[in-house]
Design a protein around this motif. Structure first.
Motif, short mmCIF file in Angstrom:
data_model
loop_
_atom_site.label_atom_id
_atom_site.label_comp_id
_atom_site.label_asym_id
_atom_site.label_seq_id
_atom_site.Cartn_x
_atom_site.Cartn_y
_atom_site.Cartn_z
N ILE A 49 0.95 -1.21 -0.05
CA ILE A 49 -0.11 0.05 0.05
C ILE A 49 0.95 1.41 0.10
N THR A 51 0.63 5.00 0.61
CA THR A 51 -0.44 5.88 1.34
C THR A 51 0.04 7.51 0.79
N TYR A 57 0.78 8.87 -6.36
CA TYR A 57 0.70 7.69 -6.47
C TYR A 57 0.81 7.29 -7.88
N ALA A 65 1.92 -1.77 -6.41
CA ALA A 65 1.27 -0.89 -5.21
C ALA A 65 -0.39 -0.53 -5.39
N ASN A 67 -3.46 2.21 -3.61
CA ASN A 67 -3.17 3.43 -3.12
C ASN A 67 -4.20 3.71 -2.05
N ALA A 68 -3.74 4.24 -1.13
CA ALA A 68 -4.73 4.69 -0.02
C ALA A 68 -4.12 5.81 0.91
N PHE A 85 -8.66 2.95 3.65
CA PHE A 85 -7.50 2.08 4.03
C PHE A 85 -7.63 0.80 4.29
N LEU A 88 -8.75 -1.92 1.77
CA LEU A 88 -7.76 -2.48 1.11
C LEU A 88 -7.17 -3.61 1.67
N ILE A 99 3.50 -1.11 4.10
CA ILE A 99 3.02 0.14 3.71
C ILE A 99 4.24 0.89 3.52
#
Length: 145
Positions: A49, A51, A57, A65, A67-68, A85, A88, A99
């Protein structure tokens, strides 16, 4: 000769101490860039992930990866950001959750690691070097461009 490119070892020490304290308080582990690269190359069973904000991103991310976007401070997480988040993460609490954010001094990945631990995930890993370390290592990135 020290660790800092600019010769300011105190800045490296400050960021390092902050990172160590965050990891101790968060109860998660870390992975360096080289090991994360091997996980990506070997298609390790994990959720990776990013962030960072969506525009960042979209322009550069570690391959595979998702995205959050999270803020740099835990207190600033909105309910919508937390929900996005957590969605995911899935339901397998033992799944490896990796992360990352921008660079060692960035705390978005720490915020994500804290949320994952609070949600009961047991295998939470932070990549502190983030996308900058990945690029500095010369590894390929993905982008929407």
């Amino acid at each position: 000769m020290g660790s800092a490119k600019d010769g300011n070892e105190v800045s490296v020490e400050t960021v390092s101490m902050k990172l160590v304290k965050a990891v101790e308080e968060g109860g998660y582990t870390m992975v360096n860039t080289e090991e994360l690269k091997s996980w990506v190359d070997n298609k390790e069973d994990m959720i990776l992930i990013d962030t960072m904000p969506a525009d960042h991103y979209k322009s550069k991310r570690i391959p595979t990866a998702v995205n959050a976007e999270l803020p740099v401070a835990y207190a600033d997480v909105t309910p919508e950001q937390r929900e996005a988040f957590v969605s995911l993460l899935g339901t397998d609490k033992d799944k490896k959750i990796v992360i990352y954010c921008g660079f060692v001094g960035c705390e978005r990945s720490h915020v994500g690691a804290l949320i994952a631990k609070e949600e009961g995930f047991t295998n939470v890993v932070r990549h502190p070097g983030g996308i900058i370390a990945w690029i500095d290592a010369g590894y390929d990135i993905e982008s929407d461009d």
